[in-house]
Design a protein around this motif. Structure first.
Motif, mmCIF file in Angstrom:
data_model
loop_
_atom_site.group_PDB
_atom_site.id
_atom_site.type_symbol
_atom_site.label_atom_id
_atom_site.label_comp_id
_atom_site.label_asym_id
_atom_site.label_seq_id
_atom_site.Cartn_x
_atom_site.Cartn_y
_atom_site.Cartn_z
ATOM 1 N N GLU A 177 0.854 -1.187 0.000
ATOM 2 C CA GLU A 177 0.000 0.000 0.000
ATOM 3 C C GLU A 177 0.886 1.231 0.000
ATOM 4 O O GLU A 177 1.877 1.311 0.730
ATOM 5 C CB GLU A 177 -0.905 0.000 1.232
ATOM 6 N N LEU A 178 0.537 2.192 -0.853
ATOM 7 C CA LEU A 178 1.341 3.392 -1.030
ATOM 8 C C LEU A 178 0.667 4.581 -0.353
ATOM 9 O O LEU A 178 -0.556 4.711 -0.392
ATOM 10 C CB LEU A 178 1.507 3.704 -2.520
ATOM 11 N N ARG A 179 1.459 5.465 0.201
ATOM 12 C CA ARG A 179 0.917 6.740 0.658
ATOM 13 C C ARG A 179 0.755 7.638 -0.562
ATOM 14 O O ARG A 179 1.658 7.757 -1.386
ATOM 15 C CB ARG A 179 1.856 7.369 1.681
ATOM 16 N N CYS A 180 -0.392 8.284 -0.660
ATOM 17 C CA CYS A 180 -0.729 9.027 -1.870
ATOM 18 C C CYS A 180 -1.220 10.434 -1.537
ATOM 19 O O CYS A 180 -1.589 10.731 -0.402
ATOM 20 C CB CYS A 180 -1.813 8.300 -2.671
ATOM 21 N N ALA A 181 -1.268 11.268 -2.554
ATOM 22 C CA ALA A 181 -1.777 12.624 -2.409
ATOM 23 C C ALA A 181 -3.286 12.597 -2.200
ATOM 24 O O ALA A 181 -4.003 11.921 -2.929
ATOM 25 C CB ALA A 181 -1.431 13.445 -3.648
ATOM 26 N N GLN A 182 -3.761 13.326 -1.198
ATOM 27 C CA GLN A 182 -5.200 13.421 -0.980
ATOM 28 C C GLN A 182 -5.856 14.206 -2.112
ATOM 29 O O GLN A 182 -6.930 13.869 -2.579
ATOM 30 C CB GLN A 182 -5.477 14.111 0.355
ATOM 31 N N GLN A 183 -5.191 15.250 -2.564
ATOM 32 C CA GLN A 183 -5.675 16.094 -3.648
ATOM 33 C C GLN A 183 -4.606 16.155 -4.733
ATOM 34 O O GLN A 183 -3.415 16.029 -4.443
ATOM 35 C CB GLN A 183 -5.980 17.508 -3.151
ATOM 36 N N PRO A 184 -5.002 16.371 -5.996
ATOM 37 C CA PRO A 184 -3.996 16.374 -7.075
ATOM 38 C C PRO A 184 -2.947 17.456 -6.926
ATOM 39 O O PRO A 184 -1.836 17.320 -7.395
ATOM 40 C CB PRO A 184 -4.843 16.576 -8.333
ATOM 41 N N GLY A 185 -3.317 18.564 -6.235
ATOM 42 C CA GLY A 185 -2.356 19.643 -6.076
ATOM 43 C C GLY A 185 -1.536 19.559 -4.810
ATOM 44 O O GLY A 185 -0.766 20.460 -4.522
ATOM 45 N N SER A 186 -1.706 18.486 -4.043
ATOM 46 C CA SER A 186 -0.955 18.347 -2.800
ATOM 47 C C SER A 186 0.533 18.445 -3.078
ATOM 48 O O SER A 186 1.048 17.815 -3.991
ATOM 49 C CB SER A 186 -1.271 17.006 -2.132
ATOM 50 N N ASN A 187 1.218 19.225 -2.280
ATOM 51 C CA ASN A 187 2.651 19.418 -2.505
ATOM 52 C C ASN A 187 3.388 19.186 -1.189
ATOM 53 O O ASN A 187 3.402 20.037 -0.323
ATOM 54 C CB ASN A 187 2.927 20.827 -3.024
ATOM 55 N N GLY A 188 3.939 18.016 -1.034
ATOM 56 C CA GLY A 188 4.696 17.722 0.168
ATOM 57 C C GLY A 188 3.903 17.014 1.238
ATOM 58 O O GLY A 188 4.386 16.846 2.342
#
Length: 356
Positions: A177-188
């Motif tokens: 399982e990968l940690r992923c961006a909650q929103q497409p613009g998430s930065n960091g």
């Protein structure tokens, strides 16, 4: 004195057994006898440790067999009367899974039964084309011939279950399982989870408000000329070597769909490549509205070659319409040294441009 192990009947639990210089007791022994052959040999190997304490509260027990290629693990919270066998690649994976939630960046502090999966609730069972163990917090599944087993849990496991597990559209899991961006613009930041599956074109996400793949209307602003299916560029940068690396990597993925070309003439609508110097700003940036790809010399100059290559290839990914996605991928929102488009990057690219 008659040694108990020498008169044990396969499949029938005795009070205790003494084998290979070790005692096997009670609930662990009741599981062990399930793996005895008619000649009294063991399919999971002989014990090579005594019974040891398990769990943070030390209420459980475990014992290693076959030089720790198998373990039998018992917890009173799972079954008062019998332990559960875990072995092979499934055991190896269980021993490495810690209890850090995928949405945080805290270090792993423990694994095995003390980790996220907890105690096994089944012995190793037959899957369609593989094997699995269920655990208190999920399951670990192994596909025959693979080099690793993988765990599934939570919402991703529920979605996989609804599809028919390994016999459904996704097939076997093919990544942790990968940690992923909650929103497409998430930065960091990461705030969601994702996982790849053996199908090769499928992944499942959990807690993602806007998918990082999807159809073309759900992508970032891009710099692709959809009439010619090219991504033309012009301009200069002192990081040309790193840009060339990114272009070569993406052209190997986009071949036959989109061609990335440099040196576009003035009369062609193209993405401008430039260097800037903005202390306190970004490292690299693609701006879809101005169609510019900028490298910030305030930070790029001090980066390693790997990190520069990552920045160039990552921003080219945005220029191709890809959003931020997950750890280990080129489109991770966390600065990294990943230099090439990985599995999810390729899947998302193909999703975005499938209709062109």
């Amino acid at each position: 004195m008659i040694v108990a192990g020498l008169i044990s009947t396969p499949g029938v639990a005795n009070a205790d057994q003494f084998r290979n210089g070790q005692w096997i007791y009670g609930s662990i022994e009741r599981e062990f006898v399930r793996f005895l052959n008619p000649d009294n040999s063991s399919r999971i190997g002989e014990p090579n440790t005594g019974e040891l304490l398990a769990g943070s509260d030390q209420r459980g027990r475990w014992q290693a067999f076959g030089f720790d290629t198998n373990r039998i693990v018992w917890s009173p919270d799972v079954d008062q009367n019998r332990g559960r066998q875990v072995g092979g690649f499934i055991l190896q994976k269980w021993l490495t899974y810690g209890n850090r939630p995928p949405s945080t960046q805290q270090p792993v502090v423990s694994s095995d039964e003390r980790g996220r999966l907890g105690y096994p609730t089944t012995a190793e069972e037959q899957a369609i084309g593989g094997r699995y163990n269920n655990f208190q917090g999920g399951a670990i599944t192994y596909q025959n011939g693979a080099l690793s087993a993988y765990a599934t849990w939570g919402d991703i496991r529920n979605q996989w279950a609804q599809s028919g597990y390994e016999s459904g559209q996704y097939g076997f899991p093919s990544s942790n399982e990968l940690r992923c961006a909650q929103q497409p613009g998430s930065n960091g930041t990461f705030g969601a989870a994702g996982q790849l599956f053996k199908n090769g074109t499928k992944y499942i996400t959990s807690g993602v408000a806007t998918s990082f793949g999807g159809n073309p209307s759900n992508r970032y602003e891009h710099a692709v000329d959809t009439n010619t299916m090219q991504l033309p560029m012009r301009g200069t940068t002192k990081y040309q070597t790193n840009l060339d690396s990114g272009v070569n990597q993406w052209n190997s993925v986009t071949a036959g769909k989109i061609a990335i070309n440099q040196g576009a003439p003035a009369n062609v609508s193209a993405m401008e490549v430039r260097d800037v110097n903005i202390p306190g700003g970004y490292v690299g940036q693609f701006n879809g509205f101005t169609r510019t790809l900028s490298f910030n010399d305030a930070y790029m100059a001090s980066l390693s070659t790997q990190n520069r290559n990552h920045t160039a290839a990552h921003e080219l990914g945005h220029a191709l319409g890809l959003k931020h996605s997950c750890e280990t991928q080129l489109m991770t929102p966390i600065n990294s040294a990943v230099q090439i488009p990985n599995s999810l990057d390729r899947i998302v690219f193909n999703e975005i441009w499938a209709g062109f």
